[in-house]
Design an enzyme around this catalytic site. Structure first.
Site, PDB file in Angstrom:
ATOM      1  N   ASP A   1       0.831  -1.192   0.000  1.00  0.00           N
ATOM      2  CA  ASP A   1       0.000   0.000   0.000  1.00  0.00           C
ATOM      3  C   ASP A   1       0.877   1.258   0.000  1.00  0.00           C
ATOM      4  O   ASP A   1       1.887   1.328   0.701  1.00  0.00           O
ATOM      5  CB  ASP A   1      -0.879  -0.023   1.258  1.00  0.00           C
ATOM      6  CG  ASP A   1      -1.896   1.085   1.296  1.00  0.00           C
ATOM      7  OD1 ASP A   1      -2.755   1.132   0.394  1.00  0.00           O
ATOM      8  OD2 ASP A   1      -1.839   1.907   2.231  1.00  0.00           O
TER       9      ASP A   1
ATOM     10  N   GLU B   1      15.251 -15.067  -0.309  1.00  0.00           N
ATOM     11  CA  GLU B   1      15.671 -16.142   0.587  1.00  0.00           C
ATOM     12  C   GLU B   1      14.652 -17.279   0.606  1.00  0.00           C
ATOM     13  O   GLU B   1      14.947 -18.381   1.074  1.00  0.00           O
ATOM     14  CB  GLU B   1      15.839 -15.601   2.006  1.00  0.00           C
ATOM     15  CG  GLU B   1      16.918 -14.530   2.148  1.00  0.00           C
ATOM     16  CD  GLU B   1      16.919 -13.924   3.550  1.00  0.00           C
ATOM     17  OE1 GLU B   1      16.258 -14.509   4.438  1.00  0.00           O
ATOM     18  OE2 GLU B   1      17.561 -12.875   3.747  1.00  0.00           O
TER      19      GLU B   1
END
Length: 569
Positions: free
Chosen positions: A227, A277
């Site tokens: 957002d 990751e």
């Protein structure tokens, strides 16, 4: 005999990139936005919830989407429908529990549907423990350093630090009362006063959001819609700035000291490294309201976010020249940085495109429309254009975003009573702007059920228009010409023909100026944005947003506000 059209190639991106084996899912996905409080309500309290979403996943699988994006469901006092977060690592009781979320996520994945969650990093709720601690602490304290607290101007600090205005209307600064009862510092809130902005120059804020990202990634989410992704970092000097009166609430054609600052990019480079990751192509999508696709593309450079909403496309008029220009610019801008282009026509912040495309007057983003708005839309024209616009959009290569209810042809709910409205914009502007409630009304599932099947009790947090009974999903299921079945067909063909991954896009020339025509993935797409019929090229009709016609010579023509997909056998 229709003359053979000519082709004008345009840049889509690195050739074959989206179609390469193992290409990331988000590059071509059809992603369906769920506004949880308005999608499906399992407990009957009038507000949609996570168990409600779980109960309707089969309908979304049958629609043919690849992923869902959930607007905020985290703990919140709901001053701004969940975009004021008090706890980023829990579910608000309105929507259920973390166990309900985990169950929904599991059931979605079982159906081949990925899940993106909304993240709100620009600001928190004023009920967040950090902000409550800041209010109790002294000026200059570490607790206040997490937010944008500043001393006021004037002889005794009685004036705000600058003249910035809130996106929702009114001053963007609120003065606090210190612990000893005296007037104190001011804090920045680019939105409602209950949504204080974080200070992203503070490493503690950055580390907290790394923790939040890991919390949801560890649960198995497939990505985040971010957002106000162009916010976060503000100009160091906090200079005065006043947007033009007719400007959209979330953008600005000139440099804006609280949007698009260079420092925000390092935040997303950090997040990108964190996401990498994890296995499974986890994605970041930016809500970045910027004037051009070229500026938006800065958010999706190879080491930053994966996608950004294409708001220049969303805001384009139903006009052939304008659509061609924004599509070309989108391919140049996003392809130029190796990112997939995204396409979108509606979301929870804008007027639904079944109404917006037939407005007779300007309606700046965020202002909304209501009973007294000028130039109210023609419902018939609006739906016809919406079907045509979606048929055009879903043939474009890249990723497409859909907003709940648009597959039913839902228009904006305009005639909401004043006492039902809940958008902060309505209150902060004293009713001068209607805000976004009209696109957030609970959607209809069954025409003859309480609340049109939204729940079993008939309760709804915003009133549903009675005429929506005819648009309910069960009324459209078996109608081959319904908007629902048009969406199903478009999404099925898009997937079967690999249109999201196509890299051979070329404009079709030689048609009238009112036509948008291109060839991609072996399909010729023609959209007529004008008032006069357009003579169609040869080809077998795969799908059409409306009935085709014949001219006086018996040749096949495309009526106004209609789109067709053709293929050569």
């Amino acid at each position: 005999m229709t003359p053979a059209p000519t082709l004008s190639p345009t840049l889509v991106g690195p050739e074959g990139d989206a179609a390469a084996p193992g290409a990331a899912w988000y590059r071509t996905a059809a992603i369906y936005q769920i506004y949880p409080r308005s999608f499906a309500d399992a407990n009957g309290d009038g507000i949609g919830d996570l168990p409600g979403i779980t109960s309707r996943l089969d309908a979304l699988r049958d629609l043919g989407i690849d992923a869902i994006w959930l607007s905020p469901f985290m703990t919140s006092p709901q001053k701004d429908a969940g975009y004021d977060v008090a706890d980023y690592c829990d579910v608000d009781p309105l929507f259920g529990t973390l166990a309900d979320f985990d169950e929904m996520l599991e059931h979605a994945h079982e159906r081949g549907i990925r899940v993106i969650v909304d993240l709100v990093p620009n600001h928190s709720s004023d009920q967040h423990p950090w902000f409550q601690a800041a209010l109790a602490a002294a000026p200059g304290s570490p607790e206040r350093g997490r937010y944008m607290f500043r001393d006021g101007r004037g002889e005794s600090g009685e004036l705000p630090p600058n003249n910035w205005q809130s996106v929702f209307g009114g001053n963007a600064w609120t003065r606090v009362t210190e612990a000893d009862g005296t007037p104190g510092q001011w804090y920045l809130h680019l939105f409602d006063s209950s949504q204080p902005d974080f200070d992203w120059a503070n490493e503690e804020v950055r580390e907290e959001f790394r923790r939040i990202l890991r919390f949801w990634l560890d649960r198995g989410v497939d990505g985040f819609r971010v957002d106000v992704a162009h916010g976060l970092v503000k100009h160091d000097e906090l200079p005065d700035y006043m947007p033009p009166e007719d400007s959209d609430s979330m953008g600005g054609k000139e440099p804006v000291p609280y949007w698009g600052q260079e420092g925000v990019h390092e935040v997303y480079r950090d997040w990108r490294r964190l996401l990498e990751e994890y296995e499974g192509d986890r994605a970041l999508c930016a809500e970045a309201w910027l004037p051009t696709a070229a500026e938006t593309a800065l958010w999706v450079r190879p080491d930053e976010m994966h996608q950004a909403f294409n708001f220049p496309y969303l805001m384009a008029d139903w006009d052939a020249a304008q659509l061609r220009e924004v599509v070309d610019e989108s391919f140049r801008a996003f392809g130029g940085v190796g990112a997939p282009t995204t396409w979108v026509l509606s979301n929870h912040d804008v007027i639904r495109h079944a109404s917006r495309l037939a407005l007779g007057a300007d309606a700046p983003q965020g202002h909304g429309i209501g009973p007294l708005s000028p130039g109210k839309p023609d419902a018939v024209v609006g739906l016809r254009r919406a079907r045509a616009a979606t048929s055009l959009m879903l043939a474009l290569p890249g990723s497409a975003y859909l907003y709940q209810g648009e597959e039913l042809g839902l228009p904006e709910a305009i005639e909401l009573p004043d006492d039902a409205r809940q958008d902060p914009t309505w209150f902060r502007t004293q009713g001068e702007r209607y805000g976004r409630d009209g696109c957030r009304v609970p959607i209809p599932w069954e025409a003859d059920a309480p609340a049109f099947g939204f729940n079993g009790t008939g309760a709804a947090w915003l009133p549903q228009p009675s005429e929506w009974a005819e648009l309910a999903r069960d009324r459209q299921e078996d109608d081959p010409d319904s908007t629902l079945n048009l969406y199903r067909t478009l999404l099925r063909l898009r997937r079967e023909l690999g249109l999201g991954a196509a890299y051979d896009f070329a404009w079709v020339e030689g048609l009238p100026a009112s036509a948008v025509a291109f060839r991609s993935g072996g399909v010729t797409v023609v959209a007529n944005t004008g008032a006069e019929p357009v003579l169609l090229p040869e080809g077998r009709v795969l799908v059409s947003s409306g009935a085709l016609e014949q001219d006086g010579s018996g040749s096949r023509v495309l009526p106004a506000d209609t789109t067709v997909w053709l293929i050569q056998d």
